[in-house]
Design a protein around this motif. Structure first.
Motif, PDB file in Angstrom:
ATOM      1  N   SER A 196      -2.961  15.572 -11.991  1.00 49.03           N
ATOM      2  CA  SER A 196      -4.234  15.171 -11.395  1.00 49.03           C
ATOM      3  C   SER A 196      -4.080  15.274  -9.880  1.00 49.03           C
ATOM      4  CB  SER A 196      -4.588  13.742 -11.821  1.00 49.03           C
ATOM      5  OG  SER A 196      -5.807  13.359 -11.236  1.00 49.03           O
ATOM      6  N   TYR A 197      -4.190  16.492  -9.392  1.00 48.80           N
ATOM      7  CA  TYR A 197      -3.853  16.778  -8.004  1.00 48.80           C
ATOM      8  C   TYR A 197      -4.771  16.123  -6.977  1.00 48.80           C
ATOM      9  CZ  TYR A 197      -0.782  19.924 -10.442  1.00 48.80           C
ATOM     10  OH  TYR A 197       0.158  20.430 -11.298  1.00 48.80           O
ATOM     11  N   PRO A 198      -6.080  16.023  -7.213  1.00 52.22           N
ATOM     12  CA  PRO A 198      -6.899  15.296  -6.237  1.00 52.22           C
ATOM     13  C   PRO A 198      -6.462  13.832  -6.098  1.00 52.22           C
ATOM     14  CG  PRO A 198      -8.300  16.647  -7.630  1.00 52.22           C
ATOM     15  CD  PRO A 198      -6.913  16.670  -8.231  1.00 52.22           C
ATOM     16  N   ALA A 199      -6.160  13.173  -7.209  1.00 48.97           N
ATOM     17  CA  ALA A 199      -5.699  11.781  -7.154  1.00 48.97           C
ATOM     18  C   ALA A 199      -4.328  11.696  -6.492  1.00 48.97           C
ATOM     19  CB  ALA A 199      -5.656  11.178  -8.559  1.00 48.97           C
ATOM     20  N   THR A 200      -3.471  12.669  -6.735  1.00 45.28           N
ATOM     21  CA  THR A 200      -2.166  12.696  -6.074  1.00 45.28           C
ATOM     22  C   THR A 200      -2.346  12.797  -4.568  1.00 45.28           C
ATOM     23  OG1 THR A 200      -1.162  13.779  -7.991  1.00 45.28           O
ATOM     24  CG2 THR A 200       0.038  13.935  -5.905  1.00 45.28           C
TER      25      THR A 200
ATOM     26  N   ALA B 205       3.220   9.593  -7.936  1.00 46.71           N
ATOM     27  CA  ALA B 205       4.164  10.095  -8.934  1.00 46.71           C
ATOM     28  C   ALA B 205       3.504  10.192 -10.300  1.00 46.71           C
ATOM     29  CB  ALA B 205       5.392   9.189  -9.004  1.00 46.71           C
ATOM     30  N   SER B 206       2.745   9.165 -10.650  1.00 47.05           N
ATOM     31  CA  SER B 206       2.078   9.144 -11.948  1.00 47.05           C
ATOM     32  C   SER B 206       1.012  10.237 -12.059  1.00 47.05           C
ATOM     33  CB  SER B 206       1.439   7.767 -12.170  1.00 47.05           C
ATOM     34  OG  SER B 206       0.747   7.726 -13.393  1.00 47.05           O
ATOM     35  N   THR B 207       0.201  10.382 -11.021  1.00 45.49           N
ATOM     36  CA  THR B 207      -0.869  11.386 -11.077  1.00 45.49           C
ATOM     37  C   THR B 207      -0.316  12.809 -10.959  1.00 45.49           C
ATOM     38  OG1 THR B 207      -1.312  11.088  -8.709  1.00 45.49           O
ATOM     39  CG2 THR B 207      -2.679   9.831 -10.258  1.00 45.49           C
TER      40      THR B 207
ATOM     41  N   LEU C  64      -1.181   9.937  -1.898  1.00 47.50           N
ATOM     42  CA  LEU C  64      -0.166  10.261  -0.889  1.00 47.50           C
ATOM     43  C   LEU C  64      -0.697  10.025   0.519  1.00 47.50           C
ATOM     44  CD1 LEU C  64       1.682  13.453  -2.167  1.00 47.50           C
ATOM     45  CD2 LEU C  64       2.644  11.190  -1.747  1.00 47.50           C
ATOM     46  N   VAL C  65      -1.926  10.441   0.757  1.00 48.14           N
ATOM     47  CA  VAL C  65      -2.527  10.216   2.076  1.00 48.14           C
ATOM     48  C   VAL C  65      -2.671   8.718   2.331  1.00 48.14           C
ATOM     49  CG1 VAL C  65      -4.596  10.572   3.482  1.00 48.14           C
ATOM     50  CG2 VAL C  65      -3.628  12.476   2.198  1.00 48.14           C
TER      51      VAL C  65
ATOM     52  N   ASN D  50       0.813  -1.213   0.000  1.00 43.40           N
ATOM     53  CA  ASN D  50       0.000   0.000   0.000  1.00 43.40           C
ATOM     54  C   ASN D  50       0.846   1.262   0.000  1.00 43.40           C
ATOM     55  OD1 ASN D  50      -3.097  -0.382   0.207  1.00 43.40           O
ATOM     56  ND2 ASN D  50      -2.196  -2.087   1.318  1.00 43.40           N
ATOM     57  N   ILE D  51       1.952   1.238   0.716  1.00 41.05           N
ATOM     58  CA  ILE D  51       2.852   2.394   0.703  1.00 41.05           C
ATOM     59  C   ILE D  51       3.427   2.585  -0.696  1.00 41.05           C
ATOM     60  CG2 ILE D  51       5.066   3.280   1.534  1.00 41.05           C
ATOM     61  CD1 ILE D  51       4.393   1.863   4.242  1.00 41.05           C
ATOM     62  N   LEU D  52       3.981   1.508  -1.252  1.00 39.80           N
ATOM     63  CA  LEU D  52       4.583   1.609  -2.587  1.00 39.80           C
ATOM     64  C   LEU D  52       3.530   1.954  -3.646  1.00 39.80           C
ATOM     65  CD1 LEU D  52       7.080  -1.391  -2.522  1.00 39.80           C
ATOM     66  CD2 LEU D  52       7.609   1.051  -2.392  1.00 39.80           C
ATOM     67  N   GLY D  53       2.372   1.334  -3.557  1.00 37.78           N
ATOM     68  CA  GLY D  53       1.298   1.648  -4.502  1.00 37.78           C
ATOM     69  C   GLY D  53       0.916   3.111  -4.440  1.00 37.78           C
ATOM     70  N   GLY D  54       0.772   3.641  -3.222  1.00 40.52           N
ATOM     71  CA  GLY D  54       0.419   5.047  -3.060  1.00 40.52           C
ATOM     72  C   GLY D  54       1.478   5.986  -3.594  1.00 40.52           C
ATOM     73  N   VAL D  55       2.728   5.679  -3.330  1.00 39.57           N
ATOM     74  CA  VAL D  55       3.830   6.526  -3.799  1.00 39.57           C
ATOM     75  C   VAL D  55       3.924   6.482  -5.328  1.00 39.57           C
ATOM     76  CG1 VAL D  55       6.344   6.774  -3.807  1.00 39.57           C
ATOM     77  CG2 VAL D  55       5.134   6.436  -1.649  1.00 39.57           C
TER      78      VAL D  55
END
Length: 91
Positions: A60-64, A53-55, A68-69, A44-49
């Motif tokens: 796509s700031y809301p998705a970023t 980066a991609s968003t 990140l959260v 989950n940490i790696l997926g979120g990070v």
């Protein structure tokens, strides 16, 4: 670097992050992992990070923000589980 190359790199990073989320969720609901497992938190940490980066690259700031959260919450969960695990084993 050419725009196409950057697009491909960040799309690939995003796909890897998405797969990490999906795999970790599948392994959780199929009872192969626990919500307190190190591997679950790490995915989950790696997926979120990676998705962040991609968003971020795609602006796509809301998705970023959400990703990140999500990574921060997973990090908090990992930390809490490690602290509880250490207290359990030491005392």
């Amino acid at each position: 670097m050419h725009q196409f190359t950057l697009d491909l790199i960040f799309d690939t990073i995003g796909w890897i992050g998405a797969l990490l989320f999906l795999v970790s969720y599948f392994l959780l609901i199929s009872k192969r992992w626990l919500a307190t497992s190190f591997a679950f938190h790490l995915c989950n940490i790696l997926g979120g990070v990676l998705l962040s980066a991609s968003t971020l690259y795609d602006a796509s700031y809301p998705a970023t923000f959400v990703n990140l959260v999500w990574a921060i919450i997973a990090g908090y969960g990992m930390y809490n589980d490690q602290v509880k695990n250490n207290k359990h084993h030491s005392g």
